[in-house]
Design a protein around this motif. Structure first.
Motif, PDB file in Angstrom:
ATOM      1  N   ASP A 163      71.749  -7.756  65.918  1.00 45.00           N
ATOM      2  CA  ASP A 163      73.155  -8.151  65.750  1.00 45.00           C
ATOM      3  C   ASP A 163      73.961  -7.048  65.082  1.00 45.00           C
ATOM      4  N   ALA A 164      73.373  -6.398  64.078  1.00 42.97           N
ATOM      5  CA  ALA A 164      74.062  -5.307  63.393  1.00 42.97           C
ATOM      6  C   ALA A 164      74.293  -4.129  64.340  1.00 42.97           C
ATOM      7  N   MET A 165      73.296  -3.835  65.174  1.00 43.15           N
ATOM      8  CA  MET A 165      73.441  -2.738  66.135  1.00 43.15           C
ATOM      9  C   MET A 165      74.519  -3.062  67.161  1.00 43.15           C
ATOM     10  N   ALA A 166      74.504  -4.283  67.678  1.00 46.52           N
ATOM     11  CA  ALA A 166      75.516  -4.686  68.665  1.00 46.52           C
ATOM     12  C   ALA A 166      76.911  -4.666  68.047  1.00 46.52           C
ATOM     13  N   GLY A 167      77.020  -5.101  66.796  1.00 48.44           N
ATOM     14  CA  GLY A 167      78.310  -5.085  66.115  1.00 48.44           C
ATOM     15  C   GLY A 167      78.832  -3.673  65.925  1.00 48.44           C
ATOM     16  N   SER A 168      77.954  -2.754  65.557  1.00 47.46           N
ATOM     17  CA  SER A 168      78.361  -1.361  65.372  1.00 47.46           C
ATOM     18  C   SER A 168      78.821  -0.742  66.689  1.00 47.46           C
ATOM     19  N   LEU A 169      78.057  -0.973  67.748  1.00 48.13           N
ATOM     20  CA  LEU A 169      78.447  -0.418  69.048  1.00 48.13           C
ATOM     21  C   LEU A 169      79.744  -1.024  69.549  1.00 48.13           C
TER      22      LEU A 169
ATOM     23  N   THR B  50      82.264  -1.833  67.879  1.00 48.47           N
ATOM     24  CA  THR B  50      83.401  -1.226  67.186  1.00 48.47           C
ATOM     25  C   THR B  50      83.497   0.269  67.463  1.00 48.47           C
ATOM     26  N   GLY B  51      82.647   0.770  68.366  1.00 46.87           N
ATOM     27  CA  GLY B  51      82.718   2.179  68.757  1.00 46.87           C
ATOM     28  C   GLY B  51      81.918   3.113  67.885  1.00 46.87           C
ATOM     29  N   GLN B  52      81.111   2.587  66.982  1.00 47.45           N
ATOM     30  CA  GLN B  52      80.310   3.447  66.104  1.00 47.45           C
ATOM     31  C   GLN B  52      79.037   3.901  66.812  1.00 47.45           C
ATOM     32  N   ARG B  53      78.516   5.018  66.349  1.00 46.60           N
ATOM     33  CA  ARG B  53      77.271   5.573  66.860  1.00 46.60           C
ATOM     34  C   ARG B  53      76.148   5.123  65.935  1.00 46.60           C
ATOM     35  N   ILE B  54      74.972   4.850  66.495  1.00 41.50           N
ATOM     36  CA  ILE B  54      73.811   4.454  65.704  1.00 41.50           C
ATOM     37  C   ILE B  54      72.751   5.535  65.852  1.00 41.50           C
TER      38      ILE B  54
ATOM     39  N   PHE C  82      71.955   5.628  69.662  1.00 39.35           N
ATOM     40  CA  PHE C  82      72.696   4.794  70.593  1.00 39.35           C
ATOM     41  C   PHE C  82      74.154   5.199  70.501  1.00 39.35           C
ATOM     42  N   ASP C  83      74.778   5.372  71.652  1.00 34.34           N
ATOM     43  CA  ASP C  83      76.171   5.778  71.704  1.00 34.34           C
ATOM     44  C   ASP C  83      76.821   5.053  72.879  1.00 34.34           C
ATOM     45  N   LEU C  84      78.113   5.218  73.021  1.00 33.44           N
ATOM     46  CA  LEU C  84      78.829   4.618  74.141  1.00 33.44           C
ATOM     47  C   LEU C  84      79.281   5.694  75.102  1.00 33.44           C
ATOM     48  N   ASN C  85      79.086   5.462  76.388  1.00 33.60           N
ATOM     49  CA  ASN C  85      79.593   6.348  77.425  1.00 33.60           C
ATOM     50  C   ASN C  85      80.767   5.657  78.115  1.00 33.60           C
ATOM     51  N   TYR C  86      81.820   6.418  78.369  1.00 38.73           N
ATOM     52  CA  TYR C  86      83.003   5.896  79.044  1.00 38.73           C
ATOM     53  C   TYR C  86      82.834   6.055  80.543  1.00 38.73           C
TER      54      TYR C  86
ATOM     55  N   GLU D 215      87.713   0.215  84.179  1.00 36.60           N
ATOM     56  CA  GLU D 215      87.063   1.124  83.237  1.00 36.60           C
ATOM     57  C   GLU D 215      86.193   0.319  82.275  1.00 36.60           C
ATOM     58  N   LYS D 216      85.165   0.970  81.731  1.00 37.43           N
ATOM     59  CA  LYS D 216      84.309   0.275  80.780  1.00 37.43           C
ATOM     60  C   LYS D 216      83.527   1.280  79.941  1.00 37.43           C
ATOM     61  N   PHE D 217      83.025   0.793  78.829  1.00 34.33           N
ATOM     62  CA  PHE D 217      82.141   1.554  77.967  1.00 34.33           C
ATOM     63  C   PHE D 217      80.754   0.948  78.091  1.00 34.33           C
ATOM     64  N   VAL D 218      79.741   1.780  78.295  1.00 36.82           N
ATOM     65  CA  VAL D 218      78.373   1.292  78.433  1.00 36.82           C
ATOM     66  C   VAL D 218      77.491   1.931  77.367  1.00 36.82           C
ATOM     67  N   PRO D 219      76.566   1.158  76.784  1.00 38.60           N
ATOM     68  CA  PRO D 219      75.665   1.718  75.779  1.00 38.60           C
ATOM     69  C   PRO D 219      74.731   2.746  76.416  1.00 38.60           C
ATOM     70  N   HIS D 220      74.424   3.778  75.650  1.00 36.80           N
ATOM     71  CA  HIS D 220      73.544   4.853  76.111  1.00 36.80           C
ATOM     72  C   HIS D 220      72.555   5.162  75.002  1.00 36.80           C
TER      73      HIS D 220
END
Length: 104
Positions: free
Chosen positions: A35-41, A43-47, A55-59, A78-83
């Motif tokens: 849940d903490a990881m999903a919450g961080s992602l 909000t656009g944060q990197r883990i 874990f990061d987000l790709n546009y 458009e979307k952001f996907v976890p990477h």
């Protein structure tokens, strides 16, 4: 490995070290971390977990796709996907394990 397998393995490890900790404790720990990881992602944060990976987000920009059934054009928004990018230590451990399996 599934989420339930991860919880079961963690519960076994916890029981070895402390008999008071049970399956529900392991389940709560795994759910809290995810849940903490999903919450961080979200909000656009990197883990970054040292030795494991990041874990990061790709546009992905908007594009025109095709409906495979009808062949008609479909607008894909458009979307952001976890990477996930594996860390050096994880890559090395996986390589060693796979090489050892090949030699058997």
């Amino acid at each position: 490995m599934t989420k339930s397998e991860l919880i079961a393995r963690l519960a076994e490890r916890l029981a070895e070290r402390n008999s008071q900790l049970v399956y529900k404790d392991a389940e709560l720990a795994v759910k809290t971390i995810l849940d903490a990881m999903a919450g961080s992602l979200s909000t656009g944060q990197r883990i970054e977990i040292r030795g494991f990976g990041s874990f990061d987000l790709n546009y992905r920009p908007p594009r025109v796709g095709r409906n495979p059934k009808s062949g008609s054009s479909v607008s894909v928004p458009e979307k952001f996907v976890p990477h996930f990018k594996a860390g050096k230590e994880l890559r090395e451990r996986v390589d060693l394990a796979l090489l050892a399996q090949e030699q058997v």
